[in-house]
Motif scaffolding. Structure first.
Motif, PDB file in Angstrom:
ATOM      1  N   ASN A 124     -11.083  11.216  -0.281  1.00 20.15           N
ATOM      2  CA  ASN A 124      -9.725  10.835   0.130  1.00 20.15           C
ATOM      3  C   ASN A 124      -9.609   9.322   0.242  1.00 20.15           C
TER       4      ASN A 124
ATOM      5  N   ALA B 200       1.616   7.084   3.823  1.00 24.05           N
ATOM      6  CA  ALA B 200       0.841   8.308   4.025  1.00 24.05           C
ATOM      7  C   ALA B 200       1.485   9.486   3.303  1.00 24.05           C
TER       8      ALA B 200
ATOM      9  N   PHE C 287       0.854   9.195  -0.380  1.00 22.59           N
ATOM     10  CA  PHE C 287      -0.548   9.502  -0.640  1.00 22.59           C
ATOM     11  C   PHE C 287      -0.771  11.008  -0.653  1.00 22.59           C
TER      12      PHE C 287
ATOM     13  N   THR D 153       0.851  -1.193   0.000  1.00 25.05           N
ATOM     14  CA  THR D 153       0.000   0.000   0.000  1.00 25.05           C
ATOM     15  C   THR D 153       0.875   1.227   0.000  1.00 25.05           C
TER      16      THR D 153
ATOM     17  N   GLN E 258     -10.693  13.528   7.036  1.00 24.96           N
ATOM     18  CA  GLN E 258     -10.735  12.644   5.871  1.00 24.96           C
ATOM     19  C   GLN E 258     -12.131  12.596   5.269  1.00 24.96           C
TER      20      GLN E 258
ATOM     21  N   ASP F 215      -4.167   1.894  -3.999  1.00 23.00           N
ATOM     22  CA  ASP F 215      -3.719   0.618  -3.447  1.00 23.00           C
ATOM     23  C   ASP F 215      -4.082  -0.542  -4.372  1.00 23.00           C
TER      24      ASP F 215
ATOM     25  N   TYR G 239      -9.704   7.706  -3.226  1.00 24.29           N
ATOM     26  CA  TYR G 239      -8.430   7.891  -3.915  1.00 24.29           C
ATOM     27  C   TYR G 239      -7.402   6.865  -3.434  1.00 24.29           C
ATOM     28  N   LYS G 240      -7.286   6.730  -2.122  1.00 25.19           N
ATOM     29  CA  LYS G 240      -6.299   5.810  -1.579  1.00 25.19           C
ATOM     30  C   LYS G 240      -6.643   4.360  -1.931  1.00 25.19           C
TER      31      LYS G 240
END
Length: 307
Positions: free
Chosen positions: A89, A9, A12, A6, A85, A97, A92-93
């Motif tokens: 958000n 932070a 990201f 992943t 958050q 991933d 997107y993450k």
């Protein structure tokens, strides 16, 4: 080197800003390779360009970290808070991933850019985002001299202010007002299109909406109509446009207020532009100019000087 399953932070955060027209001076603070491939005209913005932008403006806006009472009798303390958050958000993450690569936020292809989906229009906070705001209530409670809370009319920002500063709602000496100039970037990403003013008034009756002229999101629609990119795709708000909007808010609204301590709840891209292309920062640069974390509160003293 083993590849992480992943994104970190930090990666990201950098990725989310990759086509946020980040000038090279911004990258100095963020320090991630994700910005090196930015190919928008705004990516050519240099320190000299920023200096020229500032020199053309009537007011110089000096900024330093606020540590208690004002150091300058003419200063105003602004407690900037980024929203917690949002569902955009998290989406997107999740996309990054799953695809093992960063989404292209400038693309009009939904397979490459998850923030084009209508499901993210005016994205609310996630459960994590709510928790982040609850965790900031203690810090907010110490800001006893706040007289005004200014908030972006996007749902995630209103929810952030509503939760973080919940105890301020019983204070008759604190005003709450929405301001379109502190909303997130305009143009392409659907998470940044706001809901109707009628809906806002129903859910947040304590907000003064007098600065918003239209029920529907005319600001969004007019920007898209004026800024069509290649192939008829709406162009994302450029660095210069966002810098000018941030300056307009500070010069036209904040500098004209009588309050000496206020809160501004807004968004990462706008705050990044404001702190790097509008503020004159001679001290505390490493504390003032980096990208805001989710729900972070950053207290800055501003002094407005004619130039």
């Amino acid at each position: 080197m083993r590849r992480a399953s992943t994104l970190s932070a930090a990666s990201f955060a950098a990725a989310f800003m990759q086509r946020r027209c980040v000038p090279r001076c911004f990258r100095r603070h963020l320090g991630h390779a994700a910005f090196s491939s930015a190919n928008s005209p705004a990516s050519k913005l240099t320190l000299e360009d920023i200096a020229e932008l500032k020199s053309e403006r009537p007011l110089r806006i000096k900024a330093r970290m606020a540590t208690g009472k004002r150091k300058d009798s003419d200063g105003i303390i602004v407690h900037f808070q980024r929203h917690g958050q949002g569902t955009h958000n998290a989406l997107y993450k999740k996309h990054a991933d799953q695809m093992k690569e960063l989404p292209d936020l400038s693309s009009n292809d939904r397979d490459k850019n998850p923030l084009l989906c209508e499901s993210v229009i005016d994205a609310p906070l996630t459960e994590k985002g709510v928790e982040q705001c609850l965790n900031q209530q203690h810090a907010a409670s110490k800001l006893k001299d706040v007289e005004l809370i200014v908030v972006s009319p996007l749902l995630r920002a209103m929810q952030t202010a509503d939760i973080t500063f919940d105890k301020f709602k019983t204070r008759k000496d604190v005003k709450w007002i929405l301001n379109e100039d502190v909303r997130e970037e305009l143009g392409l990403l659907m998470c940044n299109k706001r809901r109707s003013l009628s809906d806002i008034r129903r859910e947040f009756p304590h907000f003064d909406c007098s600065l918003i002229d239209h029920d529907e999101d005319v600001v969004w629609d007019e920007h898209r109509a004026r800024n069509m990119g290649y192939g008829g795709t709406p162009a994302r708000e450029s660095d210069v446009q966002m810098s000018n909007r941030a300056y307009k808010f500070l010069e036209g609204f904040v500098a004209a207020r009588k309050e000496k301590e206020i809160v501004v709840v807004g968004h990462s891209a706008l705050f990044l532009s404001m702190t790097n292309t509008v503020f004159d920062v001679t001290h505390d640069q490493d504390l003032i100019t980096p990208m805001f974390a989710q729900a972070e509160i950053r207290s800055i003293e501003l002094v407005f000087e004619e130039q």
